[in-house]
Write an enzyme that holds these catalytic residues in place. Structure first.
Site, PDB file in Angstrom:
ATOM      1  N   HIS A  60     -64.721  10.482 -29.764  1.00  0.00           N
ATOM      2  CA  HIS A  60     -64.099  11.203 -30.871  1.00  0.00           C
ATOM      3  C   HIS A  60     -63.631  10.185 -31.900  1.00  0.00           C
ATOM      4  O   HIS A  60     -63.000   9.191 -31.552  1.00  0.00           O
ATOM      5  CB  HIS A  60     -62.908  12.024 -30.389  1.00  0.00           C
ATOM      6  CG  HIS A  60     -62.233  12.745 -31.515  1.00  0.00           C
ATOM      7  ND1 HIS A  60     -62.682  13.969 -31.975  1.00  0.00           N
ATOM      8  CD2 HIS A  60     -61.194  12.397 -32.302  1.00  0.00           C
ATOM      9  CE1 HIS A  60     -61.931  14.341 -33.002  1.00  0.00           C
ATOM     10  NE2 HIS A  60     -61.019  13.412 -33.214  1.00  0.00           N
ATOM     11  N   ARG A  96     -50.888  23.277 -40.229  1.00  0.00           N
ATOM     12  CA  ARG A  96     -50.459  21.915 -40.596  1.00  0.00           C
ATOM     13  C   ARG A  96     -51.147  21.465 -41.874  1.00  0.00           C
ATOM     14  O   ARG A  96     -50.572  20.768 -42.700  1.00  0.00           O
ATOM     15  CB  ARG A  96     -50.761  20.951 -39.453  1.00  0.00           C
ATOM     16  CG  ARG A  96     -49.839  21.133 -38.254  1.00  0.00           C
ATOM     17  CD  ARG A  96     -50.393  20.418 -37.031  1.00  0.00           C
ATOM     18  NE  ARG A  96     -50.649  19.021 -37.282  1.00  0.00           N
ATOM     19  CZ  ARG A  96     -51.652  18.320 -36.724  1.00  0.00           C
ATOM     20  NH1 ARG A  96     -52.470  18.891 -35.868  1.00  0.00           N
ATOM     21  NH2 ARG A  96     -51.815  17.059 -37.024  1.00  0.00           N
ATOM     22  N   LYS A 124     -58.317  19.372 -27.271  1.00  0.00           N
ATOM     23  CA  LYS A 124     -59.703  19.840 -27.389  1.00  0.00           C
ATOM     24  C   LYS A 124     -60.641  19.022 -26.490  1.00  0.00           C
ATOM     25  O   LYS A 124     -61.532  19.566 -25.852  1.00  0.00           O
ATOM     26  CB  LYS A 124     -60.159  19.755 -28.842  1.00  0.00           C
ATOM     27  CG  LYS A 124     -59.521  20.844 -29.713  1.00  0.00           C
ATOM     28  CD  LYS A 124     -59.836  20.686 -31.178  1.00  0.00           C
ATOM     29  CE  LYS A 124     -59.044  19.582 -31.812  1.00  0.00           C
ATOM     30  NZ  LYS A 124     -58.885  19.614 -33.256  1.00  0.00           N
ATOM     31  N   SER A 173     -53.409  17.447 -30.670  1.00  0.00           N
ATOM     32  CA  SER A 173     -54.477  18.278 -31.229  1.00  0.00           C
ATOM     33  C   SER A 173     -55.843  17.766 -30.763  1.00  0.00           C
ATOM     34  O   SER A 173     -56.668  18.518 -30.231  1.00  0.00           O
ATOM     35  CB  SER A 173     -54.367  18.239 -32.760  1.00  0.00           C
ATOM     36  OG  SER A 173     -55.527  18.728 -33.366  1.00  0.00           O
ATOM     37  N   ASP A 191     -54.469  25.209 -30.914  1.00  0.00           N
ATOM     38  CA  ASP A 191     -54.674  24.106 -31.849  1.00  0.00           C
ATOM     39  C   ASP A 191     -55.374  24.585 -33.113  1.00  0.00           C
ATOM     40  O   ASP A 191     -55.052  24.141 -34.215  1.00  0.00           O
ATOM     41  CB  ASP A 191     -55.483  22.980 -31.214  1.00  0.00           C
ATOM     42  CG  ASP A 191     -55.770  21.903 -32.244  1.00  0.00           C
ATOM     43  OD1 ASP A 191     -54.800  21.272 -32.704  1.00  0.00           O
ATOM     44  OD2 ASP A 191     -56.934  21.720 -32.636  1.00  0.00           O
TER      45      ASP A 191
HETATM   46  N1  URA Z   1     -58.229  15.919 -36.010  1.00  0.00           N
HETATM   47  C1  URA Z   1     -57.785  16.910 -35.228  1.00  0.00           C
HETATM   48  O1  URA Z   1     -58.561  17.535 -34.507  1.00  0.00           O
HETATM   49  N2  URA Z   1     -56.477  17.184 -35.230  1.00  0.00           N
HETATM   50  C2  URA Z   1     -55.584  16.521 -35.986  1.00  0.00           C
HETATM   51  O2  URA Z   1     -54.432  16.807 -35.936  1.00  0.00           O
HETATM   52  C3  URA Z   1     -56.060  15.492 -36.811  1.00  0.00           C
HETATM   53  C4  URA Z   1     -57.397  15.217 -36.795  1.00  0.00           C
END
Ligand code: URA
Length: 428
Positions: free
Chosen positions: A87, A173, A192, A188, A166
């Site tokens: 990621h 956010r 995932k 966050s 999320d």
């Molecule tokens: N990417 C995400 O998935 N969440 C965040 O809070 C920031 C970047």
């Protein structure tokens, strides 16, 4: 009607007054927000209190678990090989996932890459892949499994069942100025990735003017927080902190980045993209504990390209079809002899966005062919009149605002400004 065990205002007040939230408060507030019992304005206030007052390691871990528990948890244990994913926290010209997923698959490890779309100046992997004619991002879980088992890699949209808390909170956010809070970013991303069920995870945490975390120290802190969350969840996790002061490669924009990724898979491509792709592949294979081939060999001998073609075809795409090209290309030339002194990632990212490569609001369409191409990197010699940048768009009325975004973001002079090393740190 069931009675709620807490009042949202008390949870907000506790964080406002710098107290650590209890496990029960966290479990409740995340669940109640997902159910719509805690209102957006209450969650906004709580997110701002978290941004300002922080969270303990224990609170972040519990918050992450609560977000995972809001949805389904996937499992790849039926697969015939181990899984590893990566990621990136997001950068300009960051197309690394595209060559990396098939490369790692070609070396014997399966890559379940559940991705998102771009918002703001950083591009999204799905938007890039969707510039391939016919390619489809949405798969059922069974289709995902079938593509992964048959080709070794799948890049697709994370379904709505994965960490729905999320999904809702990230959108909130985004419009309340509460994205750049380390506890919220870390939970966050990791909720995932943990829910996705990968066995190993390599994080690419960007730093520099084009990244969330402009300061390397903050990037290290984010990396440490996410690595600890991964370990706590039983996912083998490593983070690299990497440069995002200069954009990666030579292009930013959806189809432009696919073209560059295919060059890497063909054994060519820009040196920085190749270096980062190989380093991340090494980390993923090491964490997964197996490799059937050396990644550099898999780029040289065409086996990574073979996986790419199979992976694209498995999702309806035609890997041989010409990629879309923009109706208008505007060249920007050097006005003096010298070297390129700097090329700011943020300026290039904003320009690509304004040309139509990105979206300002969720759900907006993007232009497949829009973006920015650059022909020199900081320190390269340029001659007066030589093209330095090319702006691609289907809507030429966007060019002046893209040029405005680029103003001051690059220059020609006697000496290049210092840049960050491509890989600043490794955190495990
Ligand atoms: N990417 C995400 O998935 N969440 C965040 O809070 C920031 C970047």
């Amino acid at each position: 009607m069931s009675v709620e065990p807490f009042a949202a205002v008390d949870v907000i007040a506790a964080k406002r007054d710098r107290h650590a939230l209890t496990d029960a408060q966290i479990d409740w507030v995340v669940d109640a927000y997902t159910r719509g019992v805690v209102a957006d304005e209450q969650m906004s206030a709580l997110a701002m209190a978290i941004l300002l007052n922080g969270m303990t390691t224990g609170e972040i871990a519990r918050w992450t678990d609560a977000m995972i528990a809001s949805g389904e948890r996937m499992s790849w244990t039926r697969l015939s090989r181990p899984t590893a994913d990566k990621h990136s926290t997001g950068g300009v010209g960051d197309k690394i996932t595209l060559p990396l997923a098939p490369l790692v698959a070609a070396c014997g490890v399966a890559v379940p890459q559940l991705s998102g779309r771009g918002l703001g100046h950083t591009g999204g992997t799905l938007d890039k892949m969707e510039s391939i004619p016919g390619w489809r991002a949405s798969l059922t879980n069974d289709e995902m499994f079938a593509v992964l088992e048959s080709t070794g890699a799948v890049i697709c949209a994370a379904g709505s069942g994965l960490a729905p808390a999320d999904k809702k909170l990230y959108a909130l956010r985004d419009v309340t100025g509460t994205v750049p809070a380390i506890p919220l970013i870390a939970s966050s991303i990791m909720s995932k990735k943990i829910a996705e069920g990968t066995g190993s995870l390599v994080l690419d945490v960007k730093t520099g003017n084009g990244a969330f975390m402009t300061e390397p120290e903050r990037a290290r802190e984010l990396a440490r927080t996410m690595v600890d969350l991964g370990h706590a969840a039983g996912v083998r996790t490593v983070a690299l902190v990497t440069a995002m002061d200069v954009p990666l490669g030579r292009t930013a924009g959806n189809a432009l980045e696919v073209r560059e990724s295919v060059e890497v898979l063909a054994g060519g491509g820009p040196a920085d993209v190749v270096e980062l792709t190989l380093r991340l592949a090494e980390e993923m294979l090491t964490l997964a504990g197996t490799r059937t081939k050396d990644p550099a060999d898999a780029l040289r001998d065409g086996s990574a390209m073979d996986v790419w073609r199979r992976m694209v075809r498995a999702q309806g795409g035609d890997p041989e079809a010409p990629l879309p090209t923009a109706a208008h290309v505007h060249e920007v030339v050097a006005d003096a002899d010298g070297v390129l002194t700097h090329l700011d990632a943020i300026a290039v990212g904003l320009a690509a966005w304004r040309l139509g490569a990105g979206r300002a609001r969720q759900g907006e369409p993007v232009q497949a062919a829009a973006g920015v191409e650059w022909f020199a990197r900081p320190g390269d010699v340029v001659r007066r009149g030589q093209p330095v940048l090319a702006l691609h768009t289907d809507t030429p009325e966007r060019i002046p605002s893209a040029l405005q975004a680029l103003a001051g973001g690059w220059g020609v002079g006697a000496e290049a400004r210092p840049t960050l090393p491509l890989i600043l740190d490794r955190i495990d």
